[in-house]
Design an enzyme around this catalytic site. Sequence first.
Site, short mmCIF file in Angstrom:
data_model
loop_
_atom_site.label_atom_id
_atom_site.label_comp_id
_atom_site.label_asym_id
_atom_site.label_seq_id
_atom_site.Cartn_x
_atom_site.Cartn_y
_atom_site.Cartn_z
N PHE A 105 0.82 -1.22 0.00
CA PHE A 105 0.00 0.00 0.00
C PHE A 105 0.85 1.27 0.00
CE2 PHE A 105 0.98 -0.02 4.47
CZ PHE A 105 0.76 1.26 4.94
N LYS A 106 2.13 1.14 0.34
CA LYS A 106 3.01 2.31 0.35
C LYS A 106 3.20 2.90 -1.04
CE LYS A 106 3.80 1.62 4.77
NZ LYS A 106 5.07 1.28 5.38
N ASP A 107 2.85 2.13 -2.08
CA ASP A 107 2.96 2.66 -3.45
C ASP A 107 2.08 3.89 -3.65
OD1 ASP A 107 4.85 0.89 -4.61
OD2 ASP A 107 3.32 -0.65 -4.86
#
Length: 439
Positions: A105-107
């Site tokens: 999810f850090k993308d």
Amino acid sequence: MKYISTNDKTPPVSFSEAALQGLAPDGGLYLPQSWPQLPNSFWDQLGQKSLQDIGFEVSRLFVDSLEDELLEENISEALNFDAPLVSLGNHVYVLELFHGPTLAFKDFGARFMSRIFSAMRGGSDQDLVILAATSGDTGSAVAQGFLGVEGIQVCLLYPKGKVSYIQEQQLTTAGQNVTALEVEGTFDDCQRMVKAAFSDRSLNEKLQLSSANSINIARLIPQMFYYYYAIGQLREGNPPIFCVPSGNFGNLTAGLMAQKTGMPAAGFIAATNANDVVPEFLEHGEFHPRSSKRTISNAMDVGNPSNFARIVHLFDGDYQKIKQKIWGASFSDSQTRQAIKEVYREHDYLMDPHTAVGYRAVQQYTASEQGYFSESESTPKIILSTAHPAKFGDVIEPVISAKIDIPARLKTCLNKEKQSVEMSDDYDDLKKWLMDSYR
């Protein structure tokens, strides 16, 4: 839109100032000074909106540094992947946030920040140095998000021996403008060193520093987008409960920020591993940060979560108000493994350890606290799934007694040579390295 510090000792600043500074001069974290309300038309049409549509409509309320056309272009380029909502039955859903380039999810935050930073800096002749502490997925997302961006250098600090093999390969093999520092210590040590760098006036006079961690408000704004997108995909009418696997608590804070703009949510479940300082606070009203413990859900191994300051500020420091909106629980590694096995067996669905912590939290909430948020039995519960299970094959494969298929974009980093710089957990060593490398 102006931004204020959680320490309330710094004058309000613009979005570009808040984003490029990362940490406020008084050591606090930035938050919007006011909360714009999304119009009724936004909510009425939410089910027809793409993730990119939502991203543009929301970010233009908070990002005042770019023209609409450039902002829309950057968001379309950054968020070129989906975040599907998957039903497990009985009003429980998984929001898959791992379909970006690094399968985490850090993308969302990293890709948004790289493009926004590049656009905001214009023709500056001094390189911007991005400092980021990572307990796993932040590093790889930032490395890929900022890879090759002209005028930006990236320095990633990660705890030696405390990230998964695949995570380490992702963050140490990028090359070009990305350097990984392998720190003899914990994630909390890495985070402490990064914060010390931002507070060091003599260093900041020489280098232009910014952060890609969730201490940076620019990381949290794009994380708001998928909360709205999840609601748009729901076919149930009741406001959902969001269950958020939590370490540094930026993800949950983004949900609280989305709610401030009018997003309907019955409440939030803070799901943690053995690093349980926030569930402990929710139960007893006292916050006692401590050294982090190592677990199989390593991205959540945080003993002193930075975003706790934001959560307190959002609720005006009122403990009772916080308790009304957030319920917390923590789980052991054995409970996490059992959740992975159970979901795989009963639903033919594979969860990474972080998502499994969230699943176990929903189970415990439903069994013991149903109605805590004054919801009905049919209230949907959405678990935010933060990483692809293939990133944790060493943990999952023994649990399910099967091999996990590794996506092609993950395989590419496995054959590359690791490149890292070993470093102690002494801030002075980091400062010297930064001055020698980037001045």
